[in-house]
Design a protein around this motif. Structure first.
Motif, PDB file in Angstrom:
ATOM      1  N   VAL A 289       0.835  -1.197   0.000  1.00  0.00           N
ATOM      2  CA  VAL A 289       0.000   0.000   0.000  1.00  0.00           C
ATOM      3  C   VAL A 289       0.876   1.256   0.000  1.00  0.00           C
ATOM      4  CG1 VAL A 289      -1.681   1.330   1.356  1.00  0.00           C
ATOM      5  CG2 VAL A 289      -1.976  -1.129   1.061  1.00  0.00           C
ATOM      6  N   GLY A 290       1.963   1.240   0.784  1.00  0.00           N
ATOM      7  CA  GLY A 290       2.874   2.384   0.830  1.00  0.00           C
ATOM      8  C   GLY A 290       3.519   2.658  -0.517  1.00  0.00           C
ATOM      9  N   VAL A 291       3.934   1.603  -1.199  1.00  0.00           N
ATOM     10  CA  VAL A 291       4.553   1.773  -2.524  1.00  0.00           C
ATOM     11  C   VAL A 291       3.543   2.327  -3.526  1.00  0.00           C
ATOM     12  CG1 VAL A 291       5.510   0.496  -4.486  1.00  0.00           C
ATOM     13  CG2 VAL A 291       6.365   0.066  -2.185  1.00  0.00           C
TER      14      VAL A 291
ATOM     15  N   ASP B 230       4.050   5.921  -5.209  1.00  0.00           N
ATOM     16  CA  ASP B 230       4.107   6.086  -6.665  1.00  0.00           C
ATOM     17  C   ASP B 230       3.040   7.067  -7.156  1.00  0.00           C
ATOM     18  OD1 ASP B 230       6.269   4.386  -6.937  1.00  0.00           O
ATOM     19  OD2 ASP B 230       5.047   2.633  -7.445  1.00  0.00           O
ATOM     20  N   ALA B 231       1.851   6.978  -6.564  1.00  0.00           N
ATOM     21  CA  ALA B 231       0.773   7.908  -6.951  1.00  0.00           C
ATOM     22  C   ALA B 231       1.144   9.347  -6.584  1.00  0.00           C
ATOM     23  CB  ALA B 231      -0.534   7.507  -6.270  1.00  0.00           C
ATOM     24  N   LEU B 232       1.747   9.533  -5.420  1.00  0.00           N
ATOM     25  CA  LEU B 232       2.200  10.878  -5.040  1.00  0.00           C
ATOM     26  C   LEU B 232       3.277  11.380  -5.993  1.00  0.00           C
ATOM     27  CD1 LEU B 232       2.414  10.773  -1.137  1.00  0.00           C
ATOM     28  CD2 LEU B 232       0.948  12.222  -2.531  1.00  0.00           C
TER      29      LEU B 232
ATOM     30  N   SER C 209       9.561   9.261  -9.367  1.00  0.00           N
ATOM     31  CA  SER C 209      10.056   8.421  -8.286  1.00  0.00           C
ATOM     32  C   SER C 209       8.942   8.174  -7.281  1.00  0.00           C
ATOM     33  CB  SER C 209      11.240   9.120  -7.602  1.00  0.00           C
ATOM     34  OG  SER C 209      11.717   8.348  -6.539  1.00  0.00           O
ATOM     35  N   ASN C 210       9.182   7.230  -6.399  1.00  0.00           N
ATOM     36  CA  ASN C 210       8.279   6.960  -5.293  1.00  0.00           C
ATOM     37  C   ASN C 210       8.508   8.038  -4.235  1.00  0.00           C
ATOM     38  OD1 ASN C 210       7.471   5.862  -2.651  1.00  0.00           O
ATOM     39  ND2 ASN C 210       7.018   4.009  -3.806  1.00  0.00           N
TER      40      ASN C 210
END
Length: 137
Positions: free
Chosen positions: A15-17, A21-23, A31-32
């Motif tokens: 979920v964090g990744v 990635d969406a951010l 980039s993440n």
């Protein structure tokens, strides 16, 4: 039950990744952005929520703690390596910002450690069934 802790960590990481990635896409950064931090914060909130409701078994918590301790140093080391390479190739301003950050953090920690010392936490007994259980009696 330890596998549930590992599964919880994996879910939070995934979920964090995805959020990181969406951010990155929303901010226009290729980039993440903060995925690891988001995953760790999510893991902390889920663990505290399960613990408060009495749904977190000792074995599950051991899995979360073990892999959390293994996961954080590896990811921090990987991120630090990428940041150093980027900073050196980006110019002097990035290096100056890094040095200033280290100095400010060091002074902040030193100041906080000298700031109003309160009463120490009560001692907890270490038992074979679980670490940190309150002593009865």
């Amino acid at each position: 039950m330890i596998i549930y802790g590992v599964g919880l960590l994996a879910l939070c990481t995934l979920v964090g990744v995805i959020i990181g990635d969406a951010l990155g896409v929303l901010l226009g950064v290729p980039s993440n952005v903060g995925g690891v931090g988001i995953a760790m914060i999510l893991l902390i909130f889920i663990r505290l929520s399960l613990e408060k409701r009495g749904l977190l078994h000792v074995e599950t918590e051991k899995g979360v703690v073990f892999w959390g301790m293994m996961y954080i140093p590896v990811v921090v080391a990987m991120a630090a390596q990428q940041n150093v390479v980027s900073a050196i190739t980006s110019g002097h301003m990035a290096v100056l910002a890094a040095i200033c950050t280290v100095v400010v953090c060091t002074l902040t920690i030193a100041g906080l450690s000298r700031y109003k010392k309160g009463t120490p936490l009560p001692k907890e007994e270490i038992t074979m069934t679980g670490i940190g259980e309150k002593a009865h009696g």
